[in-house]
Design an enzyme around this catalytic site. Sequence first.
Site, PDB file in Angstrom:
ATOM      1  N   ASP A 171       0.890  -1.217  -0.066  1.00 13.05           N
ATOM      2  CA  ASP A 171      -0.047   0.051  -0.058  1.00 13.05           C
ATOM      3  C   ASP A 171       0.934   1.335   0.123  1.00 13.05           C
ATOM      4  OD1 ASP A 171      -2.350   1.537  -0.144  1.00 13.05           O
ATOM      5  OD2 ASP A 171      -2.521   1.404   2.142  1.00 13.05           O
ATOM      6  N   HIS A 417       2.304   3.771   6.996  1.00 11.94           N
ATOM      7  CA  HIS A 417       2.085   4.501   5.898  1.00 11.94           C
ATOM      8  C   HIS A 417       0.978   5.455   5.847  1.00 11.94           C
ATOM      9  CE1 HIS A 417       0.203   0.697   4.890  1.00 11.94           C
ATOM     10  NE2 HIS A 417      -0.687   1.343   4.350  1.00 11.94           N
TER      11      HIS A 417
END
Lengths: 1005, 1005
Positions: A171, A417
């Site tokens: 991702d 993230h």
Amino acid sequence: MDRSVCLLLFLAIGITCVTAQSCGYQKCHSLPIKPGMINVHLVPHTHDDVGWLKTVDQYYYGANTTIQRAGVQYILDGVIPQLEANPKRRFIYVEMAFFKRWWDEQDEDMHSRVKKLVNEGRLEFINGGWCMNDEASTHYNAIIDQMTLGLQFLNTTFGDCGRPLVAWHIDPFGHSREQASLFAQMGYDGFFFARLDYQDKANRLKLQNMEEIWRGSPNDLGKVADLFTGDLFAHYGPPEGLCFGILCNGQPVQDDPKLHDYNVDERVKTAENRSMEQAKHYHTDHIMWTMGSDFHYQAANIWFKNMDKLIKYTNAGNKVNLLYSTPSCYVYHKNQAADVKWNNNNTDDFFPYADKAHSFWSGYFTSRPAIKGYVRECNNFLQVCKQLEVIAGPMPFTNGGPSSQTFREAMAVAQHHDAVSGTEKQHVANDYAMRLHAGAVECQEVVSHALASKMKKGSVDPPAAQFCSYLNISICATTEENDRFSVTVYNPLARQVTGHYLRLPVNGQSYTVSAPNGKPVQTQMLKVTAQTAKVRGPRGNATSELVFPVTVEALGFSTYLITKATGRASRSLFMPQVETNVVSMMIPQSPMMREDTEIHNEHLSLIFDSTTGLLKTITNLKTKLILNVQQAFHWYNSSTGNNDDSTQKSGAYIFRPNDTEPLPITTKGSVITKVVTGELVQEVHQVFSDWVTQVIRLYAGQRYAELEWTVGPIPFKDGLGKEIITRFDSDMQTDNKFYTDSNGREILERQLNHRLTWKLNQTEPVAGNYYPVNSRIFIKDKSRQLTVLTDRSQGGSSLKNGSLELMVHRRMFYDDNFGVGEALNESGVFGDGLVARGKHYLMLESPADSSQLHRNLGEQLYMAPAVSFTPNTFSTQDWSNNFNMAYSALKRELPASVHLLTLELSEEDTALLRLEHQYQAADGGTPQTVSLQGLFEPFEVVTSSVEELTLGANIHAEKLERLSWNTNEGTTGNVSQQCWDPSSATVSLKPMQICTLRFHVKRRW
Amino acid sequence: MDRSVCLLLFLAIGITCVTAQSCGYQKCHSLPIKPGMINVHLVPHTHDDVGWLKTVDQYYYGANTTIQRAGVQYILDGVIPQLEANPKRRFIYVEMAFFKRWWDEQDEDMHSRVKKLVNEGRLEFINGGWCMNDEASTHYNAIIDQMTLGLQFLNTTFGDCGRPLVAWHIDPFGHSREQASLFAQMGYDGFFFARLDYQDKANRLKLQNMEEIWRGSPNDLGKVADLFTGDLFAHYGPPEGLCFGILCNGQPVQDDPKLHDYNVDERVKTAENRSMEQAKHYHTDHIMWTMGSDFHYQAANIWFKNMDKLIKYTNAGNKVNLLYSTPSCYVYHKNQAADVKWNNNNTDDFFPYADKAHSFWSGYFTSRPAIKGYVRECNNFLQVCKQLEVIAGPMPFTNGGPSSQTFREAMAVAQHHDAVSGTEKQHVANDYAMRLHAGAVECQEVVSHALASKMKKGSVDPPAAQFCSYLNISICATTEENDRFSVTVYNPLARQVTGHYLRLPVNGQSYTVSAPNGKPVQTQMLKVTAQTAKVRGPRGNATSELVFPVTVEALGFSTYLITKATGRASRSLFMPQVETNVVSMMIPQSPMMREDTEIHNEHLSLIFDSTTGLLKTITNLKTKLILNVQQAFHWYNSSTGNNDDSTQKSGAYIFRPNDTEPLPITTKGSVITKVVTGELVQEVHQVFSDWVTQVIRLYAGQRYAELEWTVGPIPFKDGLGKEIITRFDSDMQTDNKFYTDSNGREILERQLNHRLTWKLNQTEPVAGNYYPVNSRIFIKDKSRQLTVLTDRSQGGSSLKNGSLELMVHRRMFYDDNFGVGEALNESGVFGDGLVARGKHYLMLESPADSSQLHRNLGEQLYMAPAVSFTPNTFSTQDWSNNFNMAYSALKRELPASVHLLTLELSEEDTALLRLEHQYQAADGGTPQTVSLQGLFEPFEVVTSSVEELTLGANIHAEKLERLSWNTNEGTTGNVSQQCWDPSSATVSLKPMQICTLRFHVKRRW
């Protein structure tokens, strides 16, 4: 058959039960591969963000379902029995921040059930860090720490079978080369991600180059950093129409002919078509399907039941062979293909990431600058905390008492993230900050305890240390409220720091500062500026800052005693208080008459333009290098609009300015409001607007200028999104090239409107040239290099020859439609907008000198001394009688090229040590050797106990056998780069090498 | 411990394993009740609509997730292991339409796991019908059938432990008294529902009267039909904030103090508060929480895990005692409270249901009139099919071959509260119709086979029967296309039907009809009307209809042979063809000069107003009763607007007219376009508009007038929703009272703006007075009763003295916001709107005569003869030589008061028989006795094998022990109403009693 039944059987009829253990690639041998067919590796997986729209704990529990239907506890609860129900099924799990929480809640029975599944390769850990870290705004120190936290948990809990073989960043929004290098050094055999530039991907699909050997450190570590890397075909979800979970809309396999809507033929056809579409773009007869997505498998049965059927019916045909598998078995079977030579010419990274022509994910390089700054600051303090746990021994704690653990976990979570990246919802950002704060507070206790234990000489306990987290805005209760106080400065570097300036908020007119050796220290008093007073609001009321330099030994501390001076009496004590010359800004009658302003120290001279007040010229007084360079602030107006490609908004992820030229931020006349001169520090205060100010400082003895910028609250009433940059425009000819670091380690060359491995069609001339700057950015010509070091991650670029810009802050009013569902519109403490304050460090040196200088300066910035305070009721003499005032845990300093990256406790008497060669070969780095014998003051390294580990500290280096790949240039391979020589008890380091050792410590007390 | 382990243990060490079986209320004894505390029975449940937004099969599989995230297979898959994981957990399952599908897909191992859970009372079946049937638009025959289908499956599969003890209609939109009566007769001890009028509920909460003994048949069956009935507190979901499933938003119990958001204290407090709030309104220290909702438990762990914790932490306090339980154990513990006298004065029903002031759920009484009509028609044919399977024996079928099973299931599904109710999405309505059609087509094969087997005398097989499903719009290929054909009419009543008129679409000018005895039958030819031609569109092209009366013996058939006559020759064969007099509508020069139109037969005279053409006067020629009554069509303009209470829209559920007075539908001048006279039938054709027409008929010999209405396509271009009614306005003084049937059985008195057990604040003067009319509605004064029988369920009322109205069709353009998400805007075959055609049967009799007459007419209407056709190549003589032309399966007729409700196969040689006393005591019904000996022609009832069962055919009557309840008037109790006397082999029936018997048949062949 479970163990109890097995036991019964054994008792009853003598049957022996053996639980098959199938670690490493053993488990891949038994997969039902059919050579000659398309073998489709179905990888059931869940992508569990360690915070994003909800906080990490809300995700764990499944709270706040109105925001997102996501509860990780349920995923793990449900997957285990589903795996048990069918031995062919597989599942992978990635994020240890979640798994560890769940594991801790399970009973022994569940522990043994899970271990069985892990041992049999049915549940496989992939990646295995605490989180799936961001790659653009993370520092390598924090990446290594968060990976270590997860990998050590796995190692301790599951042993060898729990070791992840493959890295999995499906991702993160772009991929750094350093990340690949670190993964390779951690021993991974493969790496998969989903997000790469759409043009790059199209090109790779066309060239059948979706999988390759990525070169993580071509010029330094070489093959050690090579990594088999795969770009996923269908993002990280299943093929279209084959998504079966409770959060999915694929049609289930409806196989009862008695019911309506029987669809087996259609489902099989879809599976076959998707397989054949994908196989065209990949080498070998193996492809992988990522069967899952964000928080999938909360109702695991839905996925598995339908996959079982899809496999059964599809494999009844003769076109494709679907099988449950894992990324590691996929990699293994890729590796088995003897006839493929993998491309290995990619030495670039995957930044910036664009998913379509006008959607460049380069906004998050800067999003939430305060969080980004706080994360870097916390990394610094965490290292201090961990070092001191080793140096002073762990605190004698009851269960759950103070240790670095809370902070380690909070920092690991913050590397996610959607954490340090700034792409989370506001309430989640607040939660990350709260976690970091809680960890820091706990570490303050640890540090206080450790310092005290090393300060204490006899029976008197030192006063408990107090910490001031708001020194950047001149707030510190201890220094403001006490006439007598001590400052203890701990230096986490493996060599002395000297000339490090403290700035303490005080209320008195004059102070005496006494060094550890009892001698007075030169000081300078500065008025707290109006801007700082505004930013700190009602908090704190210091009128002045007391500035003085300190010196601290390697891994040691120094205590300075400060006393407020009263009237003339104090002056007579030879306190070398230097009067600050405050030069109020003079507005001359005619512009013609104004003179340029200059400040300088022994290294640098900075000249400011008389009309504009902007920096105009830098001169390196030692090297005589001169650079005409204007520095100013500008803002890009954020694009707004609809959400089709051409009208992408700027937002938390996306940077998209309305125009290629930013707008200047400046007042009429000169921006300079004040010039401060003095023997320790000289300052030029600039006011560009009521929300952008800057203080440019030269401290005596320092080779850089410090530019402290304060930006915010960014105005919002005009409704215009604003992305604020600082820009240096110089007269250098730089060939459209510039240089940025990768996660704070190796330097990558960037070129305007250019990508190294594919032909770019540039569609966003600004955002498409932005790169992450984790620690430094520079431009250079043959003789001069202008280097800017940052105190946090920011986006940066060089859009014109000789120009260099960094984005420092951003605020906008529309969501950019990538899921976060909020505009990046931080309201700040006072609700009108976040004020961010940070520093840039500017160096002008020759290119040859620059690299080692910025390496060591960079090291000093992110491993700065930690400062603590105590009110002081002792006299100077009493203090020194009772307490050690200076200390070093190192008996000898390490060379300048060797960075002490990690020193932390593994267990009570076991330490983990990482030494890093912090120079690249291109920096002039050469091999170094360091002996561990007699190195540490408080303990001896038991050299017989030293284990050399891989970077993640979960594998014995000598046991690591990485897969070997055929490439265009021979094979990669199981290249050993062992650093520990047991016979000499020395560590040998080549440029950029990190040596990870674990050993018992034999304490000297 | 599973069985295999148990076996091993037994072998190894001789331990004996006993699987505890805990049927009936045994399982309730061990519940952890704490006397003196509030005991909160947590009932984990899922409400699985047998079709609504998705089709029943889509719900089963979980397809079409974009419409609704609902997959029943996953619920059942997941709940079983969750129950196994913790023996305290309970779960109830309700809808056998789903459970049976799932059961059939499971292997033996799962079967034995489920049986174990059922035997231990951990999985409990509640309600247990095939579906949770609607109560407003269902006929009792279909209700009993659908319940029987489910209950017999449970009985066969799980035996006694599978028997549901409690009825559970938590979603139907109002509740009929007949439903309560039927449930009581099925042996249920309790009944729960959620939806009752909000005023009624508020009143009951205030009076602590949420649970009572409801009197299902106070005047006929008495205590047999009494039923403990509970109104749920929080609809059928969990208390606010305590909903934990994947489809829910309750906060999970977050009990790890190490994680953020620890909320155990808040969760416990909420549970305590909700308990105490609810307990205030209920008797005894037991309350029930419905822990689930629509399609909940697809991720069952989420629910159970959080309930486990909620129970654990709440019960650690001393305020309330939460426990897993079931509705039956809740009822059991209610029943144990010796000190409560339950209210038993409710003899009313719960119609209409309003959930707020302007939201009366009385629209669905009429919604989708075509589906409602088709369902009634299918019920008729299903009974025929089932009877013939008994009479002729089952078809020799291979597995899955033709039988009544498909039709039984389709009909059972169609009784669901979002099926026949008309509250489903259009695609789902289409699916129900398709299922019914498929069942009917299969039954056509069964019927054809059975008739043939009874027709066949020797070696010649009769031609295969053909069926004409579109006789109502004058389409029948067999009769249109053949000059010679046979008609076989099967009569499912237990007595002869005579004077039943067939209307066959033909193309010839003249036909001869030969009766089974060979004699010619009088006929009448009528032109197909323009309206019918328009409605049938391009399908069919009959120019005329051939009308003639038929006579058929009880449970028997008659075959009529029809031959097209050619020219004069045919006339000479003494065919009594009666010329139809078509009186074209005369438009007189002056209104003054027009004369009233009259048609009449020997029983009735109908006079139509000369100016308007509307019915004006009915005269019963035998009794000389005269009623001035105008009949006309009107439309209510549907309310539109926003969705707050005061602006509720009319929609699939809700009837809300804009005004209290409907608008007339009429043309200028007289509505009469044609008058047909003849000896068999006389007709007045009325055209009210181009979308509303009516034919009023009097057939020779019949005591009622038939009003065939055709409505549609309802105009849509003006954007106004329209709800079409037929209204009879008479000069009777009716005291604002009127009478409607309850599911086709007992009659309830209704009074304008009045409710029997609570004071109504009428907020919707039209919709709030609408009631379901399943089969009949009437008004009366002392001497006269105007009765209207319907051919399907409709909404009806009497809003003024002497007035009676029925809603026949409705179309609107807005969703009414109760979830269906579509406007009720049926597009019909040609896309411009659905045309509905149906019949009303009008009787004018004295009140005393009316009741038995409408009982028997009602019986004839819903159990009408089934007609099949064959082209005929035989001469009349050859046909009668080869084939039986008349047959009766009954050797003697049953009395007029006794209705043969059910005759169906249970197994190959076992039949289920239900005989019903179809008169109420108020109708003059008196006890009847029927002997089974020698009753049936094709078989003998093996009297020694006769088992008397409860109404649902799942319990031996003598084994039934219903709970006894203390009421204001003594105890209810286990009242036996046994009907079977084995010694005399007779069935005794009191008014309204239904006798359910199962026996072996000894076939006579």
